[in-house]
Design an enzyme around this catalytic site. Structure first.
Site, PDB file in Angstrom:
ATOM      1  N   HIS A 120      38.509  49.677  45.492  1.00 17.59           N
ATOM      2  CA  HIS A 120      38.011  49.214  44.187  1.00 17.59           C
ATOM      3  C   HIS A 120      36.642  48.542  44.315  1.00 17.59           C
ATOM      4  O   HIS A 120      35.989  48.303  43.297  1.00 17.59           O
ATOM      5  CB  HIS A 120      39.035  48.292  43.493  1.00 17.59           C
ATOM      6  CG  HIS A 120      39.083  46.867  43.976  1.00 17.59           C
ATOM      7  ND1 HIS A 120      39.563  45.842  43.204  1.00 17.59           N
ATOM      8  CD2 HIS A 120      38.733  46.314  45.167  1.00 17.59           C
ATOM      9  CE1 HIS A 120      39.496  44.707  43.879  1.00 17.59           C
ATOM     10  NE2 HIS A 120      38.997  44.967  45.074  1.00 17.59           N
ATOM     11  N   ASP A 159      36.618  41.057  35.126  1.00 17.14           N
ATOM     12  CA  ASP A 159      36.126  39.925  35.923  1.00 17.14           C
ATOM     13  C   ASP A 159      34.633  39.704  35.740  1.00 17.14           C
ATOM     14  O   ASP A 159      34.077  38.734  36.256  1.00 17.14           O
ATOM     15  CB  ASP A 159      36.526  40.045  37.393  1.00 17.14           C
ATOM     16  CG  ASP A 159      35.759  41.101  38.187  1.00 17.14           C
ATOM     17  OD1 ASP A 159      34.632  41.473  37.806  1.00 17.14           O
ATOM     18  OD2 ASP A 159      36.301  41.563  39.209  1.00 17.14           O
ATOM     19  N   HIS A 215      39.492  48.934  39.668  1.00 16.94           N
ATOM     20  CA  HIS A 215      38.219  49.591  39.376  1.00 16.94           C
ATOM     21  C   HIS A 215      37.975  50.848  40.204  1.00 16.94           C
ATOM     22  O   HIS A 215      37.007  51.564  39.955  1.00 16.94           O
ATOM     23  CB  HIS A 215      37.056  48.604  39.553  1.00 16.94           C
ATOM     24  CG  HIS A 215      35.954  48.828  38.567  1.00 16.94           C
ATOM     25  ND1 HIS A 215      34.987  47.878  38.279  1.00 16.94           N
ATOM     26  CD2 HIS A 215      35.645  49.893  37.783  1.00 16.94           C
ATOM     27  CE1 HIS A 215      34.143  48.355  37.376  1.00 16.94           C
ATOM     28  NE2 HIS A 215      34.517  49.577  37.068  1.00 16.94           N
ATOM     29  N   ASP A 249      30.153  43.826  35.279  1.00 18.73           N
ATOM     30  CA  ASP A 249      31.042  43.454  36.380  1.00 18.73           C
ATOM     31  C   ASP A 249      30.451  42.276  37.151  1.00 18.73           C
ATOM     32  O   ASP A 249      29.228  42.152  37.276  1.00 18.73           O
ATOM     33  CB  ASP A 249      31.178  44.670  37.319  1.00 18.73           C
ATOM     34  CG  ASP A 249      32.374  44.616  38.240  1.00 18.73           C
ATOM     35  OD1 ASP A 249      32.840  43.509  38.564  1.00 18.73           O
ATOM     36  OD2 ASP A 249      32.835  45.683  38.664  1.00 18.73           O
ATOM     37  N   GLU A 289      40.929  46.253  35.538  1.00 18.89           N
ATOM     38  CA  GLU A 289      41.299  45.064  36.311  1.00 18.89           C
ATOM     39  C   GLU A 289      42.054  44.011  35.497  1.00 18.89           C
ATOM     40  O   GLU A 289      42.055  42.836  35.843  1.00 18.89           O
ATOM     41  CB  GLU A 289      40.063  44.432  36.988  1.00 18.89           C
ATOM     42  CG  GLU A 289      39.395  45.320  38.032  1.00 18.89           C
ATOM     43  CD  GLU A 289      40.152  45.424  39.363  1.00 18.89           C
ATOM     44  OE1 GLU A 289      41.190  44.762  39.492  1.00 18.89           O
ATOM     45  OE2 GLU A 289      39.693  46.161  40.250  1.00 18.89           O
ATOM     46  N   ASP A 323      34.572  45.776  33.792  1.00 19.82           N
ATOM     47  CA  ASP A 323      35.560  45.062  34.589  1.00 19.82           C
ATOM     48  C   ASP A 323      35.749  43.697  33.933  1.00 19.82           C
ATOM     49  O   ASP A 323      34.774  42.966  33.716  1.00 19.82           O
ATOM     50  CB  ASP A 323      35.037  44.921  36.020  1.00 19.82           C
ATOM     51  CG  ASP A 323      36.069  44.377  36.994  1.00 19.82           C
ATOM     52  OD1 ASP A 323      36.849  43.497  36.582  1.00 19.82           O
ATOM     53  OD2 ASP A 323      36.068  44.807  38.161  1.00 19.82           O
ATOM     54  N   ASP A 371      30.227  46.740  43.426  1.00 16.69           N
ATOM     55  CA  ASP A 371      31.103  47.871  43.781  1.00 16.69           C
ATOM     56  C   ASP A 371      30.335  49.000  44.460  1.00 16.69           C
ATOM     57  O   ASP A 371      30.578  50.175  44.220  1.00 16.69           O
ATOM     58  CB  ASP A 371      31.859  48.383  42.556  1.00 16.69           C
ATOM     59  CG  ASP A 371      32.858  47.368  42.042  1.00 16.69           C
ATOM     60  OD1 ASP A 371      33.214  46.441  42.805  1.00 16.69           O
ATOM     61  OD2 ASP A 371      33.298  47.479  40.877  1.00 16.69           O
ATOM     62  N   HIS A 406      30.900  42.161  40.267  1.00 15.16           N
ATOM     63  CA  HIS A 406      30.654  42.784  41.567  1.00 15.16           C
ATOM     64  C   HIS A 406      29.838  44.057  41.397  1.00 15.16           C
ATOM     65  O   HIS A 406      29.882  44.700  40.345  1.00 15.16           O
ATOM     66  CB  HIS A 406      31.990  43.110  42.248  1.00 15.16           C
ATOM     67  CG  HIS A 406      32.929  41.945  42.318  1.00 15.16           C
ATOM     68  ND1 HIS A 406      33.865  41.692  41.326  1.00 15.16           N
ATOM     69  CD2 HIS A 406      33.072  40.965  43.235  1.00 15.16           C
ATOM     70  CE1 HIS A 406      34.535  40.588  41.640  1.00 15.16           C
ATOM     71  NE2 HIS A 406      34.083  40.132  42.795  1.00 15.16           N
TER      72      HIS A 406
END
Length: 301
Positions: free
Chosen positions: A140, A230, A100, A123, A273, A228, A127, A125
């Protein structure tokens, strides 16, 4: 449905983190049939190939706490310039990662074409770490912070301007792993976040529609989707480097993409990712391509 000229840009980047394999993500997504899928909908797809990532020593510079800073900066600059050129041709940039950290380059290439760019960050996360708050030094986990002007000057000033996006023009969807420094920054900057609590409580329809209304209220003149894999529950996307249980479902994600397609807001996108080494029979890349189908207008009937 409006037919697009889609420029596909691969970024085989694995320097933003420490788990090997995510550099093969663009190849896995191509293998899963992304070009054929989008062409079947009626779009014209131009595969621009891959950004060349220099083979450099992996380094942790102790005074900055940014892993592989030089290599990530160089790759981000190349990607930014490529995205800029694609926009100049009036093509839709569709970027395939890679980790990412590539969003640093994508947003740097996009933002000087827009007065008031919006971002949907799909996402697990946030980030939003910086060199001071990151537990790992992995870039990332920093691209959104860099894009609002916080972080190492080499990253922040790619293409010689900063910030790339206003904090109030960002919507994060699906967050469920947020570091303490990121929580403070979210509160300080007033960043709109829909955690999995909101997704579970309100439902994906209300979350996405509310995000659209929010961004329209900010008078954005373009919206970039940074997805992302994830963000989706690892039950459906096992091939990611930082899986977090309890994520968005496969069907909820399709619904989100379908609503975004109907809104007409999305002007660029990236899917990141995908790590084939950690995957099961290319399952995660297949999910990425299926979601692209929904985002670009694929219908069941």
């Amino acid at each position: 449905m409006h037919k697009l000229n889609i420029s596909l840009i691969g970024v085989p980047m694995d320097l933003g983190q420490t788990r090997r394999g995510v550099d093969m993500g663009p190849s896995a997504i191509r293998y899963a049939g992304v070009v054929e899928r989008l062409e079947a909908i009626g779009h014209k797809v131009i595969d621009e190939g891959d950004i060349q990532i220099g083979v450099s020593e992996r380094e942790l510079t102790e005074d900055t706490h940014f892993r592989n800073l030089t290599a990530v900066t160089e790759a981000s600059t190349k990607l930014a310039n490529k995205v800029h050129d694609v926009i100049e041709q009036h093509h839709f940039p569709l970027v395939l990662g890679g980790d990412h950290s590539i969003a640093i380059g994508t947003l740097a290439g996009l933002a000087d074409h827009y007065e008031n760019l919006g971002v949907i960050w799909y996402d697990a996360h946030a980030d939003l770490n910086t060199g001071d708050t990151s537990p790992s030094g992995n870039i990332h986990g920093m691209p959104l912070a860099v894009s609002i002007g916080l972080g190492h000057e080499k990253l922040v000033n790619i293409r010689d301007y900063a910030p790339k996006v206003k904090p109030e023009n960002i919507v994060i969807i699906g967050a469920r792993s947020v570091d303490p420094g990121e929580r403070e920054l979210i509160k300080e900057k007033g960043i709109k976040v829909y955690t999995m609590h909101e997704v579970d409580r309100e439902g994906m329809t209300d979350v996405i529609q509310d995000a659209i209304i929010y961004l329209k209220g900010r008078n954005v003149d373009g919206v970039h989707l940074s997805l992302d894999l994830d963000g989706i529950d690892p039950l459906y996307t096992p091939g990611v480097g930082t899986p977090v249980p309890g994520g968005i479902t496969y069907r909820e994600s399709h619904l989100a993409m379908e609503i975004l397609q109907d809104s007409g807001l999305i002007t660029s996108a990236e899917f990141v990712e995908v790590n084939p080494i950690l995957d099961e029979k290319n399952k995660t890349a297949d999910v990425a391509v299926a979601l692209m189908g929904s985002l670009f207008g694929e219908k069941l009937v």
